[in-house]
Design an enzyme around this catalytic site. Structure first.
Site, mmCIF file in Angstrom:
data_model
loop_
_atom_site.group_PDB
_atom_site.id
_atom_site.type_symbol
_atom_site.label_atom_id
_atom_site.label_comp_id
_atom_site.label_asym_id
_atom_site.label_seq_id
_atom_site.Cartn_x
_atom_site.Cartn_y
_atom_site.Cartn_z
ATOM 1 C CG ASP A 107 -1.740 -1.283 1.296
ATOM 2 O OD1 ASP A 107 -2.283 -1.709 0.265
ATOM 3 O OD2 ASP A 107 -1.780 -1.879 2.384
ATOM 4 C CE LYS A 158 3.190 -2.409 -4.669
ATOM 5 N NZ LYS A 158 2.864 -2.338 -3.251
ATOM 6 C CD GLN A 203 0.768 -9.079 -2.454
ATOM 7 O OE1 GLN A 203 1.464 -9.727 -3.217
ATOM 8 N NE2 GLN A 203 -0.493 -8.834 -2.707
ATOM 9 N N GLY A 229 -4.258 -4.537 -4.407
ATOM 10 C CA GLY A 229 -5.342 -3.653 -4.854
ATOM 11 C C GLY A 229 -4.785 -2.306 -5.246
ATOM 12 C CG HIS A 230 -3.333 -1.542 -8.529
ATOM 13 N ND1 HIS A 230 -2.664 -2.706 -8.253
ATOM 14 C CD2 HIS A 230 -3.815 -1.672 -9.775
ATOM 15 C CE1 HIS A 230 -2.734 -3.499 -9.288
ATOM 16 N NE2 HIS A 230 -3.426 -2.896 -10.239
HETATM 17 P P1 IMP Z 1 -2.506 -12.977 2.185
HETATM 18 O O1 IMP Z 1 -1.567 -12.468 1.159
HETATM 19 O O2 IMP Z 1 -3.954 -12.729 1.877
HETATM 20 O O3 IMP Z 1 -2.238 -14.411 2.563
HETATM 21 O O4 IMP Z 1 -2.248 -12.139 3.540
HETATM 22 C C1 IMP Z 1 -1.020 -12.233 4.267
HETATM 23 C C2 IMP Z 1 -0.636 -10.868 4.849
HETATM 24 O O5 IMP Z 1 -0.235 -10.004 3.797
HETATM 25 C C3 IMP Z 1 -1.770 -10.154 5.586
HETATM 26 O O6 IMP Z 1 -1.229 -9.416 6.664
HETATM 27 C C4 IMP Z 1 -2.318 -9.208 4.532
HETATM 28 O O7 IMP Z 1 -2.971 -8.104 5.095
HETATM 29 C C5 IMP Z 1 -1.029 -8.801 3.838
HETATM 30 N N1 IMP Z 1 -1.232 -8.383 2.439
HETATM 31 C C6 IMP Z 1 -1.439 -9.160 1.364
HETATM 32 N N2 IMP Z 1 -1.543 -8.421 0.249
HETATM 33 C C7 IMP Z 1 -1.377 -7.151 0.617
HETATM 34 C C8 IMP Z 1 -1.337 -5.905 -0.102
HETATM 35 O O8 IMP Z 1 -1.457 -5.845 -1.338
HETATM 36 N N3 IMP Z 1 -1.141 -4.794 0.655
HETATM 37 C C9 IMP Z 1 -0.954 -4.839 1.996
HETATM 38 N N4 IMP Z 1 -0.974 -5.959 2.695
HETATM 39 C C10 IMP Z 1 -1.166 -7.116 2.017
#
Ligand code: IMP
Length: 431
Positions: free
Chosen positions: A14, A17, A222, A41-42
């Site tokens: 977040d 990017k 991420q 998400g963007h």
């Molecule tokens: P997962 O990727 O859904 O398995 O989540 C694992 C961890 O990564 C959690 O703490 C999510 O909130 C975090 N996470 C996954 N994708 C994002 C992202 O795009 N932005 C911020 N946090 C993320």
């Protein structure tokens, strides 16, 4: 041969990017996603219209670009088709999308398992996005995953049936309703028909592009501290959003990589559980959240907020070989009276500047701050670094000094055009 440039998040995701990708993709021929799935998400604004993407590369709105979902991405076809259809309904033909035949597919049992596993973790929950990302990568490494190519292959039914039977054993053991494989089969056959025209061997396509001297922009999802190997394990995602993920996630060797842009905010945020040394849990954290509109694009969760952490930033620079930084939300910290910048950690009375993603270490550290004057006023119209107020310049200069990395992009407001671009800023690469 041309080079491959990469945009990566440096903390917990977040970082904004999309804004930098938008600018860089104007001069790229290919925009590639190489890891993660619709946990990302963007939001992109084009001609005043907002598009929220979770899977599609941000660059896709540029019709001159070829947008690629690499083999390292996990794809929920339902979400992908919704994004494609939303674009089509807004007049975008979407004839510039290429999906790797080797990307793994998210099925309903992955989503159910994500929920069950989180529930089972109780107090130790990770705070996943519950999109089935982790369970899908688990199947990939367990070697029972179903890939995009399998969706169209003649043995798809057999593979799906086997998986649903096996997953149902676990799902039922946890007291949940079993899934009906025929229903999934029908649904996914429809998805396969819709996605078929986009499927190809994206790796050989990208290598042909490199031979033709075309340029490639790899869009990270991420971020570094969520990396399965280098992040704050187990509070991480299930893929490699760091530089190595580019090679494994789209089949491009590291010697092709040129610029690596690390994106951060002038403060920091985290969504989900896990350690966060510079978190502000009180009034200041709430204030930053409100000023920076820090609520998740994917899950709408309020983000945890705090100060910029140079110990962690230097770790990300080192790991990824970052050649330039983009710092977003300078305007947001500029609304505060005082800004803190974490320059070291106090670990059991010792001053530490070397980051470790070890949980015990991170939960034992307290930040050591330098303080800066805020109240920058409205900086959204500043087009050059010199136009920024002195206090803002001091903050950025100190970051450059302590990271030994040029700050090339500075975000001065929410809109794309509220960005200072310092073309002259380039790190001397030791190659
Ligand atoms: P997962 O990727 O859904 O398995 O989540 C694992 C961890 O990564 C959690 O703490 C999510 O909130 C975090 N996470 C996954 N994708 C994002 C992202 O795009 N932005 C911020 N946090 C993320």
């Amino acid at each position: 041969m041309s080079k491959v440039n990469v945009v990566l998040g440096v903390f917990y995701g977040d970082e904004g990017k999309g804004k930098i990708i938008d600018y860089l993709s104007k001069s790229a021929d290919y925009a590639v996603r190489f890891s993660g799935g619709n946990n990302a998400g963007h939001t992109i604004k084009v001609d005043g219209e907002k598009f929220a993407f979770h899977l599609l590369p941000s660059g896709i709105l540029n019709e001159n670009i070829k947008a690629v979902l690499g083999n390292g991405v996990v794809i929920d076809p339902k979400v992908l088709i919704e994004e494609i259809e939303s674009l089509k309904s807004h007049g975008f033909p979407v004839n510039n999308l290429y999906i790797s035949d080797k990307a793994h597919v998210i099925f309903p049992y992955h989503i159910v398992m994500d929920g069950i596993l989180e529930e089972n973790r109780g107090e130790n929950k990770i705070g996943t996005t519950k999109r089935g990302i982790g369970p899908c990568y688990c199947d990939k490494f367990e070697r029972c995953g179903i890939r995009i190519a399998d969706l169209i292959a003649s043995n798809f039914e057999e593979l799906l049936k086997r998986n649903v039977i096996n997953k149902n054993k676990i799902i039922e053991a946890y007291g949940h309703e079993p899934l009906e494989y025929r229903q999934i089969l029908e649904e996914y056959r429809e998805y396969a028909e819709k996605l078929k025209p986009y499927v190809c061997d994206t790796t050989s396509m990208l290598h042909k592009a490199l031979k033709n001297d075309e340029s490639i922009l790899c869009e990270g999802a991420q971020a570094t501290l969520l990396d399965i190997d280098f992040g704050s394990y187990p509070f991480v995602t299930s893929s490699n959003p760091t530089i190595g993920g580019v090679s494994t996630g789209c089949g491009i060797g590291s010697s092709y990589i040129g610029e690596v842009y690390g994106v951060t905010k002038a403060y920091s945020s985290r969504v989900g559980e896990g350690p966060y040394v510079t978190e502000e849990t009180g009034e200041i954290g709430d204030l930053i959240r409100e000023l920076g509109h820090e609520y998740g694009t994917t899950t709408k969760r309020p983000r945890r907020c705090g100060w910029l952490d140079l110990v962690a930033l230097n770790y990300a620079i080192m790991l990824n070989g970052i050649t330039a930084l983009a710092i977003n939300h300078l305007d947001t910290v500029g609304k505060l009276d005082k800004i803190k910048l974490c320059i070291a950690y106090n670990y059991n009375g010792n001053i530490i500047t070397d980051f470790s993603s070890n949980i015990d270490f991170l939960t034992s550290c307290t930040p050591i701050y330098e303080e800066f004057e805020g109240n920058f006023g409205d900086i959204s119209n500043c087009k050059t670094f010199d136009e920024l107020p002195e206090n803002a310049q001091k903050y950025i200069n100190r970051i450059e000094e302590l990271t030994d990395t040029p700050v090339k992009f500075i975000g001065t407001g929410a809109a794309r055009e509220n960005t200072i671009i310092r073309e002259e800023k380039q790190k001397q690469l030791i190659r």
